[in-house]
Enzyme design. Structure first.
Site, PDB file in Angstrom:
ATOM      1  CD  GLU A  36       9.167   1.052   6.558  1.00  9.05           C
ATOM      2  OE1 GLU A  36       9.029   1.161   5.319  1.00  9.05           O
ATOM      3  OE2 GLU A  36       8.605   1.801   7.370  1.00  9.05           O
ATOM      4  N   GLY A  58       0.839  -1.192   0.000  1.00  7.86           N
ATOM      5  CA  GLY A  58       0.000   0.000   0.000  1.00  7.86           C
ATOM      6  C   GLY A  58       0.868   1.233   0.000  1.00  7.86           C
ATOM      7  CB  THR A  59       0.125   4.837  -0.382  1.00  8.02           C
ATOM      8  OG1 THR A  59      -0.993   4.948   0.525  1.00  8.02           O
ATOM      9  CG2 THR A  59      -0.394   4.658  -1.793  1.00  8.02           C
TER      10      THR A  59
END
Length: 216
Positions: free
Chosen positions: A87, A9-10
């Protein structure tokens, strides 16, 4: 069967929050996991959510062999039932291959969380490899919103509130940095194409030239 799952996702769509929730749910059932992260905004060896949750993690440094780390942990009597990677876009492609090997050879679920594209709309190498190898790709259901209210689909890097499209692919920052610093903002495709951030849109709205002048 164990899976390699890529949650994408963003920025600002709750990836780290979901990662922490998955870890919490499994821990409550007596399972023990290993959490990897890279370049978290809270600092080295941390995984943090914008809701204020922070937990310790293993920093997946450049060149680190994640598969070998798990094998060594298990060979020394340690326990690991699953792996969480936050991340994940920052990992090298070969480290993504190592995650797949953890699933296939060690029979562990691996849950990877990351951004798909960078501020230039280009795929991160780690994310590209995850798309190629993942058993399943999940789009985060919490929708980040552009300043205009539309669904945000793109990540923008800003300097002084102005969108930039050149520079190193990885510069650690956040969406809540002061305007004068290097920061990030999530935008819809239309405003990313127009390079129109919330700061520049606000400045435009204050300009006396925005509305047409009617001489009548």
């Amino acid at each position: 069967m164990p899976e390699l799952v890529f949650f994408s996702g963003t920025m600002d769509c709750g990836k780290s929050t979901l990662a922490l929730q998955i870890g919490h749910n499994r821990s409550a059932r007596g399972l023990q996991g290993v959490i990897f992260t890279r370049d978290d905004r809270a600092g080295e060896g941390k995984i943090s959510s914008r809701l204020g949750l922070v937990t310790e993690a293993v920093e997946a440094a450049e060149g680190m062999d994640l598969y070998a780390y798990l094998v060594e942990l298990l060979s020394k009597g340690g326990k690991a039932d699953y792996v969480i990677v936050d991340e994940a876009q920052f990992l090298a492609p070969e480290q993504i291959d190592q995650l797949a090997r953890i699933v296939d050879d060690l029979d562990m679920d691996v849950f990877a969380f990351g951004i798909t594209t960078d501020f230039r709309t280009k795929l991160f190498p780690g994310s590209q490899r995850l798309i190629e190898l993942a058993d399943r790709i999940e789009q985060l259901q919490v929708e980040a919103l552009c300043w205009c209210g539309a669904r945000a689909t793109h990540n923008a890097r800003t300097v002084g509130g102005v969108m930039v499209v050149e520079g190193a692919q990885v510069v650690v920052g956040d969406v809540n940095r002061p305007a004068e610093e290097i920061g990030y903002e999530v935008l819809c495709r239309r405003h990313h194409r127009r390079r129109l951030t919330s700061a520049s849109a606000h400045a435009g709205a204050l300009s006396p030239d925005v509305l047409p002048v009617n001489s009548a």
